[in-house]
Design a protein around this motif. Structure first.
Motif, PDB file in Angstrom:
ATOM      1  N   GLY A 350      30.087  49.762  37.521  1.00  0.00           N
ATOM      2  CA  GLY A 350      31.149  50.108  38.456  1.00  0.00           C
ATOM      3  C   GLY A 350      31.046  51.525  38.968  1.00  0.00           C
ATOM      4  N   SER A 351      30.084  52.274  38.478  1.00  0.00           N
ATOM      5  CA  SER A 351      29.913  53.679  38.847  1.00  0.00           C
ATOM      6  C   SER A 351      29.003  53.803  40.059  1.00  0.00           C
ATOM      7  CB  SER A 351      29.319  54.445  37.657  1.00  0.00           C
ATOM      8  OG  SER A 351      28.106  53.832  37.220  1.00  0.00           O
ATOM      9  N   ILE A 352      28.579  55.038  40.363  1.00  0.00           N
ATOM     10  CA  ILE A 352      27.560  55.278  41.381  1.00  0.00           C
ATOM     11  C   ILE A 352      26.433  56.083  40.738  1.00  0.00           C
ATOM     12  CG2 ILE A 352      29.175  55.196  43.301  1.00  0.00           C
ATOM     13  CD1 ILE A 352      29.065  58.293  43.372  1.00  0.00           C
ATOM     14  N   PRO A 353      25.206  56.000  41.268  1.00  0.00           N
ATOM     15  CA  PRO A 353      24.092  56.748  40.678  1.00  0.00           C
ATOM     16  C   PRO A 353      24.300  58.257  40.784  1.00  0.00           C
ATOM     17  CG  PRO A 353      23.280  54.977  42.069  1.00  0.00           C
ATOM     18  CD  PRO A 353      24.753  55.080  42.332  1.00  0.00           C
ATOM     19  N   ALA A 354      23.695  58.976  39.851  1.00  0.00           N
ATOM     20  CA  ALA A 354      23.743  60.439  39.860  1.00  0.00           C
ATOM     21  C   ALA A 354      22.683  61.034  40.776  1.00  0.00           C
ATOM     22  CB  ALA A 354      23.550  60.973  38.437  1.00  0.00           C
ATOM     23  N   LEU A 355      21.851  60.188  41.352  1.00  0.00           N
ATOM     24  CA  LEU A 355      20.762  60.630  42.211  1.00  0.00           C
ATOM     25  C   LEU A 355      21.162  60.508  43.677  1.00  0.00           C
ATOM     26  CD1 LEU A 355      17.816  58.874  40.352  1.00  0.00           C
ATOM     27  CD2 LEU A 355      18.634  61.218  40.056  1.00  0.00           C
ATOM     28  N   ARG A 356      20.926  61.548  44.447  1.00  0.00           N
ATOM     29  CA  ARG A 356      21.375  61.588  45.836  1.00  0.00           C
ATOM     30  C   ARG A 356      20.609  60.634  46.748  1.00  0.00           C
ATOM     31  NH1 ARG A 356      21.645  67.947  47.219  1.00  0.00           N
ATOM     32  NH2 ARG A 356      19.673  67.972  46.059  1.00  0.00           N
ATOM     33  N   GLN A 357      19.372  60.260  46.365  1.00  0.00           N
ATOM     34  CA  GLN A 357      18.555  59.433  47.255  1.00  0.00           C
ATOM     35  C   GLN A 357      18.791  57.941  47.040  1.00  0.00           C
ATOM     36  OE1 GLN A 357      17.531  60.983  44.539  1.00  0.00           O
ATOM     37  NE2 GLN A 357      15.489  60.377  43.859  1.00  0.00           N
ATOM     38  N   ALA A 358      19.793  57.571  46.263  1.00  0.00           N
ATOM     39  CA  ALA A 358      20.065  56.155  46.014  1.00  0.00           C
ATOM     40  C   ALA A 358      20.429  55.447  47.318  1.00  0.00           C
ATOM     41  CB  ALA A 358      21.202  56.019  45.008  1.00  0.00           C
ATOM     42  N   ASP A 359      19.944  54.230  47.463  1.00  0.00           N
ATOM     43  CA  ASP A 359      20.193  53.421  48.654  1.00  0.00           C
ATOM     44  C   ASP A 359      21.599  52.827  48.569  1.00  0.00           C
ATOM     45  OD1 ASP A 359      20.191  51.716  50.788  1.00  0.00           O
ATOM     46  OD2 ASP A 359      18.523  50.466  50.087  1.00  0.00           O
ATOM     47  N   LEU A 360      22.532  53.370  49.355  1.00  0.00           N
ATOM     48  CA  LEU A 360      23.926  52.932  49.296  1.00  0.00           C
ATOM     49  C   LEU A 360      24.108  51.499  49.775  1.00  0.00           C
ATOM     50  CD1 LEU A 360      25.904  56.101  50.486  1.00  0.00           C
ATOM     51  CD2 LEU A 360      25.163  55.458  48.194  1.00  0.00           C
ATOM     52  N   SER A 361      23.168  50.984  50.552  1.00  0.00           N
ATOM     53  CA  SER A 361      23.292  49.609  51.030  1.00  0.00           C
ATOM     54  C   SER A 361      23.213  48.601  49.887  1.00  0.00           C
ATOM     55  CB  SER A 361      22.208  49.298  52.065  1.00  0.00           C
ATOM     56  OG  SER A 361      20.915  49.287  51.461  1.00  0.00           O
ATOM     57  N   ARG A 362      22.695  49.040  48.759  1.00  0.00           N
ATOM     58  CA  ARG A 362      22.602  48.158  47.593  1.00  0.00           C
ATOM     59  C   ARG A 362      23.868  48.186  46.749  1.00  0.00           C
ATOM     60  NH1 ARG A 362      17.074  49.108  44.497  1.00  0.00           N
ATOM     61  NH2 ARG A 362      18.034  47.421  43.285  1.00  0.00           N
ATOM     62  N   LEU A 363      24.856  48.994  47.155  1.00  0.00           N
ATOM     63  CA  LEU A 363      26.110  49.096  46.428  1.00  0.00           C
ATOM     64  C   LEU A 363      27.213  48.353  47.179  1.00  0.00           C
ATOM     65  CD1 LEU A 363      25.948  52.905  45.551  1.00  0.00           C
ATOM     66  CD2 LEU A 363      25.255  50.983  44.104  1.00  0.00           C
ATOM     67  N   ASP A 364      28.270  47.943  46.476  1.00  0.00           N
ATOM     68  CA  ASP A 364      29.372  47.256  47.137  1.00  0.00           C
ATOM     69  C   ASP A 364      30.286  48.260  47.836  1.00  0.00           C
ATOM     70  OD1 ASP A 364      31.105  48.360  45.199  1.00  0.00           O
ATOM     71  OD2 ASP A 364      30.984  46.593  43.932  1.00  0.00           O
ATOM     72  N   SER A 365      31.313  47.758  48.507  1.00  0.00           N
ATOM     73  CA  SER A 365      32.174  48.617  49.324  1.00  0.00           C
ATOM     74  C   SER A 365      32.885  49.682  48.495  1.00  0.00           C
ATOM     75  CB  SER A 365      33.200  47.755  50.066  1.00  0.00           C
ATOM     76  OG  SER A 365      34.046  47.073  49.144  1.00  0.00           O
ATOM     77  N   CYS A 366      33.287  49.337  47.283  1.00  0.00           N
ATOM     78  CA  CYS A 366      33.980  50.308  46.426  1.00  0.00           C
ATOM     79  C   CYS A 366      33.047  51.458  46.057  1.00  0.00           C
ATOM     80  CB  CYS A 366      34.485  49.629  45.156  1.00  0.00           C
ATOM     81  SG  CYS A 366      35.657  48.293  45.445  1.00  0.00           S
ATOM     82  N   ALA A 367      31.825  51.113  45.688  1.00  0.00           N
ATOM     83  CA  ALA A 367      30.858  52.142  45.292  1.00  0.00           C
ATOM     84  C   ALA A 367      30.435  52.990  46.488  1.00  0.00           C
ATOM     85  CB  ALA A 367      29.646  51.485  44.638  1.00  0.00           C
ATOM     86  N   ARG A 368      30.293  52.375  47.644  1.00  0.00           N
ATOM     87  CA  ARG A 368      29.911  53.157  48.828  1.00  0.00           C
ATOM     88  C   ARG A 368      30.992  54.187  49.166  1.00  0.00           C
ATOM     89  NH1 ARG A 368      28.176  48.086  50.729  1.00  0.00           N
ATOM     90  NH2 ARG A 368      29.993  47.906  52.109  1.00  0.00           N
ATOM     91  N   ALA A 369      32.247  53.782  49.071  1.00  0.00           N
ATOM     92  CA  ALA A 369      33.337  54.727  49.342  1.00  0.00           C
ATOM     93  C   ALA A 369      33.334  55.864  48.323  1.00  0.00           C
ATOM     94  CB  ALA A 369      34.681  54.000  49.309  1.00  0.00           C
ATOM     95  N   SER A 370      33.050  55.536  47.080  1.00  0.00           N
ATOM     96  CA  SER A 370      32.979  56.552  46.028  1.00  0.00           C
ATOM     97  C   SER A 370      31.837  57.527  46.304  1.00  0.00           C
ATOM     98  CB  SER A 370      32.775  55.884  44.666  1.00  0.00           C
ATOM     99  OG  SER A 370      32.536  56.832  43.648  1.00  0.00           O
ATOM    100  N   ALA A 371      30.668  56.994  46.662  1.00  0.00           N
ATOM    101  CA  ALA A 371      29.504  57.841  46.923  1.00  0.00           C
ATOM    102  C   ALA A 371      29.737  58.747  48.125  1.00  0.00           C
ATOM    103  CB  ALA A 371      28.265  56.974  47.144  1.00  0.00           C
ATOM    104  N   GLN A 372      30.361  58.213  49.156  1.00  0.00           N
ATOM    105  CA  GLN A 372      30.626  59.021  50.344  1.00  0.00           C
ATOM    106  C   GLN A 372      31.606  60.149  50.049  1.00  0.00           C
ATOM    107  OE1 GLN A 372      31.873  55.885  52.949  1.00  0.00           O
ATOM    108  NE2 GLN A 372      29.779  55.133  53.274  1.00  0.00           N
ATOM    109  N   ALA A 373      32.612  59.868  49.218  1.00  0.00           N
ATOM    110  CA  ALA A 373      33.580  60.909  48.851  1.00  0.00           C
ATOM    111  C   ALA A 373      32.926  61.976  47.980  1.00  0.00           C
ATOM    112  CB  ALA A 373      34.771  60.286  48.123  1.00  0.00           C
TER     113      ALA A 373
END
Length: 442
Positions: A350-373
């Motif tokens: 349910g988290s997001i990766p600690a690496l900045r180059q992670a492909d956000l398209s592979r994450l769901d909408s909740c994780a993408r919003a978290s990564a963008q914030a």
């Protein structure tokens, strides 16, 4: 004609050498045919719920592929309270685990004791400083050394809601607290409990720290919980957050009971309750039970925190002991921090990766919003008090205890709770300064 004795001896010696070479060749073949025995590392952690266990199993499987065996030492208990106590007792008994889940300030505190393995060579060879978010990289540092490996970043200020209930009643997801009040009123009229909440101390405090962020934004939040400024504890915004915490009780089930967060998540997933404010590990739990994100449930930033990220970072540290496990420990750090493992772990946890180059398209909408914030940077980030990101254990425990007492005891006013929290923190800060002054080794 007889063979001379010396030629017979040479012949026997040559045969012996040939047999020896053949035996060595056979041994080498057998060794290459049998997989090397995995080196075992005991890992002490508190990932014990269904979703957390699935995420840990991702790491177990990946490490097994690299010849490292994860020997599980899981200790149940929300926010790692029980695991922390077990770790202290084991270290005192001389039975430290090879790997331990240590997060935030506790990583620095254990590092200061000189008990943890420095991971500088792993960090340098894998370019962690450049590939990790600056906030993550900074949290791993202690006195110029890298002391842990991050598994993922959690967003605490997350609102989970039952999509079927919201769709049936035609409700919009609340973006502000005024929106929340309107939505909660309609839910109550429909006979549905609006907000799931346990009376467990750390869960109450998790809701409270989210309210502080909503009231003030990250700058004031940091002044309060990280810098512990006296004027921040006297600020009206703290009192407002306390008042909102109490006012939200009207939308919770009665009587309030001390239940684990998975039970709260289940109530939302089953439609017994409409909403729940908690870290995004709830998503991993609901997914583990077969409830799909954006179908059975949805998630959004908690009201009035849409631009902010209240974070907690899963981190593993290695105990040095006699350094006999250093190779396997460094291999574990390398595997956990690799991009494929970071993505797979976060997709389950349910988290997001600690690496900045992670492909956000592979994450769901909740994780993408978290990564963008989180990617907006430090000005939009706030370190979780409850989850050891903001301050030391003593200060954290004191604030949680006072907030919990206020939440349960209706006779305590918000102003009284504010004064008590401020007085406690001032006393703890003075004690800390006196300790530093009196300790000649500091």
């Amino acid at each position: 004609m007889k063979t001379p004795p010396h030629r017979t001896a040479d012949r026997h010696a040559g045969a012996a050498r040939r047999r020896g070479v053949a035996a060595l060749a056979l041994l080498a073949f057998l060794c290459s045919s049998v997989p090397a025995r995995a080196e075992a590392l005991q890992v002490l952690h508190w990932w014990t719920s269904a979703g957390e266990r699935r995420a840990a199993d991702v790491l177990v499987a990946r490490l097994a592929q690299e010849g490292v065996e994860w020997r599980d030492a899981a200790i149940a208990g929300g926010a790692g309270v029980g695991a922390g106590k077990v770790l202290k007792s084991r270290v005192l008994a001389g039975k430290s685990p090879e790997v331990m889940q240590l997060i935030g300030y506790t990583l620095g505190e254990w590092s200061d004791l000189g008990l943890l393995l420095q991971l500088d060579s792993v960090a340098a060879s894998n370019n962690w400083r450049a590939t990790m978010y600056p906030t993550v990289w900074g949290l791993l540092q202690n006195r110029g050394h890298t002391m842990g490996v991050p598994a993922g970043i959690h967003r605490i200020n997350t609102l989970f809601y039952n999509r079927k209930i919201f769709q049936r009643l035609g409700l919009a997801v609340p973006r502000s607290w005024s929106d929340f009040e309107r939505v909660a009123g309609k839910l109550r009229q429909a006979g549905i409990t609006p907000l799931a909440q346990s009376s467990e101390a750390w869960q109450v405090a998790t809701l409270f720290e989210t309210l502080v962020l909503a009231e003030s934004g990250p700058a004031y939040y940091r002044a309060l919980f990280v810098d512990k400024k006296a004027e921040a504890y006297a600020d009206p915004r703290l009192r407002h957050a306390l008042q909102r915490l109490r006012s939200l009780k009207q939308w919770m089930g009665t009587p309030l009971r001390e239940q684990g967060w998975p039970e709260m998540a289940r109530q939302v997933g089953d439609g017994e309750v409409a909403m729940y404010i908690m870290g995004d590990w709830v998503k991993g739990e609901l997914n583990a039970w077969g409830r799909a994100t954006d179908e059975a449930f949805g998630c959004a930033a908690a009201p009035d925190t849409g631009d902010y990220h209240l974070y907690s970072i899963d981190t593993l540290a290695m105990f040095a002991s006699d350094y006999t496990h250093q190779g396997a420990q460094e291999k574990l750090a390398q595997v956990v921090a690799s991009l494929p493992v970071q993505l797979e772990y976060s997709q389950v946890k349910g988290s997001i990766p600690a690496l900045r180059q992670a492909d956000l398209s592979r994450l769901d909408s909740c994780a993408r919003a978290s990564a963008q914030a989180f990617a907006r940077g430090a000005a939009f980030q706030a370190p979780s008090l409850v989850h050891r990101m903001a301050t030391d254990e003593t200060s954290k425990d004191a604030i949680i205890a006072e907030v919990h007492r206020y939440f349960l005891d209706e006779t305590i006013s918000a102003a009284d709770a504010q004064r008590r929290i401020g007085s406690m923190l001032q006393a703890l800060n003075k004690k800390g300064r006196d300790h530093v002054t009196q300790n000649p080794r500091r």
